[in-house]
Design a protein around this motif. Structure first.
Motif, mmCIF file in Angstrom:
data_model
loop_
_atom_site.group_PDB
_atom_site.id
_atom_site.type_symbol
_atom_site.label_atom_id
_atom_site.label_comp_id
_atom_site.label_asym_id
_atom_site.label_seq_id
_atom_site.Cartn_x
_atom_site.Cartn_y
_atom_site.Cartn_z
ATOM 1 N N GLY A 39 0.820 -1.213 0.000
ATOM 2 C CA GLY A 39 0.000 0.000 0.000
ATOM 3 C C GLY A 39 0.854 1.263 0.000
ATOM 4 O O GLY A 39 0.537 2.240 -0.685
ATOM 5 N N GLN A 40 1.960 1.232 0.759
ATOM 6 C CA GLN A 40 2.869 2.390 0.774
ATOM 7 C C GLN A 40 3.517 2.578 -0.593
ATOM 8 O O GLN A 40 3.641 3.712 -1.078
ATOM 9 C CB GLN A 40 3.950 2.192 1.838
ATOM 10 N N TYR A 41 3.929 1.482 -1.213
ATOM 11 C CA TYR A 41 4.514 1.569 -2.565
ATOM 12 C C TYR A 41 3.509 2.176 -3.535
ATOM 13 O O TYR A 41 3.852 3.027 -4.357
ATOM 14 C CB TYR A 41 4.943 0.187 -3.063
ATOM 15 N N ALA A 42 2.253 1.730 -3.439
ATOM 16 C CA ALA A 42 1.210 2.243 -4.334
ATOM 17 C C ALA A 42 0.976 3.728 -4.084
ATOM 18 O O ALA A 42 0.811 4.506 -5.028
ATOM 19 C CB ALA A 42 -0.078 1.450 -4.148
ATOM 20 N N GLU A 43 0.961 4.135 -2.817
ATOM 21 C CA GLU A 43 0.750 5.549 -2.506
ATOM 22 C C GLU A 43 1.893 6.398 -3.056
ATOM 23 O O GLU A 43 1.667 7.491 -3.583
ATOM 24 C CB GLU A 43 0.593 5.757 -0.993
ATOM 25 N N ASN A 44 3.132 5.890 -2.957
ATOM 26 C CA ASN A 44 4.266 6.620 -3.532
ATOM 27 C C ASN A 44 4.096 6.783 -5.041
ATOM 28 O O ASN A 44 4.417 7.841 -5.595
ATOM 29 C CB ASN A 44 5.582 5.895 -3.234
ATOM 30 N N ALA A 45 3.583 5.752 -5.706
ATOM 31 C CA ALA A 45 3.350 5.831 -7.151
ATOM 32 C C ALA A 45 2.252 6.853 -7.454
ATOM 33 O O ALA A 45 2.371 7.645 -8.397
ATOM 34 C CB ALA A 45 2.972 4.463 -7.710
ATOM 35 N N ARG A 46 1.185 6.863 -6.644
ATOM 36 C CA ARG A 46 0.107 7.847 -6.843
ATOM 37 C C ARG A 46 0.647 9.268 -6.700
ATOM 38 O O ARG A 46 0.299 10.157 -7.480
ATOM 39 C CB ARG A 46 -1.018 7.628 -5.832
ATOM 40 N N VAL A 47 1.499 9.473 -5.678
ATOM 41 C CA VAL A 47 2.081 10.804 -5.456
ATOM 42 C C VAL A 47 2.927 11.212 -6.662
ATOM 43 O O VAL A 47 2.855 12.351 -7.137
ATOM 44 C CB VAL A 47 2.913 10.824 -4.145
ATOM 45 N N ALA A 48 3.727 10.278 -7.173
ATOM 46 C CA ALA A 48 4.560 10.570 -8.342
ATOM 47 C C ALA A 48 3.686 10.952 -9.539
ATOM 48 O O ALA A 48 3.992 11.911 -10.267
ATOM 49 C CB ALA A 48 5.436 9.369 -8.678
ATOM 50 N N ILE A 49 2.576 10.231 -9.734
ATOM 51 C CA ILE A 49 1.673 10.527 -10.846
ATOM 52 C C ILE A 49 1.032 11.905 -10.654
ATOM 53 O O ILE A 49 0.939 12.697 -11.594
ATOM 54 C CB ILE A 49 0.607 9.418 -10.984
ATOM 55 N N ARG A 50 0.631 12.212 -9.419
ATOM 56 C CA ARG A 50 0.025 13.532 -9.156
ATOM 57 C C ARG A 50 1.042 14.659 -9.365
ATOM 58 O O ARG A 50 0.678 15.753 -9.803
ATOM 59 C CB ARG A 50 -0.537 13.579 -7.732
ATOM 60 N N ASN A 51 2.301 14.375 -9.048
ATOM 61 C CA ASN A 51 3.346 15.389 -9.284
ATOM 62 C C ASN A 51 3.500 15.665 -10.778
ATOM 63 O O ASN A 51 3.693 16.811 -11.190
ATOM 64 C CB ASN A 51 4.677 14.955 -8.680
ATOM 65 N N VAL A 52 3.407 14.619 -11.585
ATOM 66 C CA VAL A 52 3.481 14.798 -13.046
ATOM 67 C C VAL A 52 2.270 15.603 -13.510
ATOM 68 O O VAL A 52 2.388 16.500 -14.342
ATOM 69 C CB VAL A 52 3.555 13.432 -13.769
#
Length: 187
Positions: free
Chosen positions: A121-134
């Motif tokens: 879940g933490q890995y997925a949240e980090n990916a979501r944050v990266a996508i939102r940053n883009v």
């Protein structure tokens, strides 16, 4: 669309895809109670004066569902490979048989499975944050376009396209997380 438009949807898509690729690699390194060659990919060995990936010092195989074997090519590196595995934090006790290192994968208990789903879940949240940053970068490009005389219709069109791209990638992250959590909880 005007020639002045500074929004590069392909670049935004590529960067969001990069976040997904990174997430898949992180998921692959999670132990699910099933043997996988990707479990040892992040491990590096001090070989020939440099940190070398484990798959470049030996052949990694999965001969059975609960066993990973590493056939080390250089006899002098066997102990270094074994040490690197012990220190990797995988929680696996390597067994040596000449130049072959065997990694028996123990069953996961319920508590460890729950911990691993939280890590996923933490890995997925980090990916979501990266996508939102883009996405944020894309919106900033859109604001610059507004200052350069982009019409409101064009802005709306680009805004919707960036948002749709973001939503699609976030949905892919959620799907990947669901799949990984089911895999982890499977006994």
């Amino acid at each position: 669309m005007s020639e002045e438009t500074t929004i590069d949807i392909d670049d935004l898509n590529r960067r969001m895809d990069g976040a997904m690729t990174s997430l898949r690699q992180e998921f692959a390194s999670l132990r699910t109670g099933r043997a996988s060659a990707s479990m040892v990919e992040p491990i590096t060995v001090d070989a020939y004066g440099a940190q070398t990936p484990i798959n470049q010092v030996g052949t990694v195989n999965v001969p059975e569902p609960r066993m990973v074997t590493i056939n080390v090519w250089d006899k002098g590196l066997v102990n270094k490979v074994e040490k690197a595995i012990r220190e990797s934090g995988l929680g696996i006790n390597p067994q040596m048989n000449g130049t072959i290192i065997m990694l028996p994968i123990p069953e996961l208990n319920e508590e460890r499975r729950r911990e691993l789903t939280k890590v996923a879940g933490q890995y997925a949240e980090n990916a979501r944050v990266a996508i939102r940053n883009v996405r944020r970068d894309g919106m900033e490009q859109l604001k610059k376009g507004k200052n350069e005389g982009m019409s409101e219709d064009e802005q709306k069109l680009w805004h919707d396209e960036i948002q749709e791209l973001t939503d699609r990638h976030i949905k892919a992250v959620d799907t990947a997380l669901e799949t990984k959590q089911e895999e982890i909880m499977q006994v």
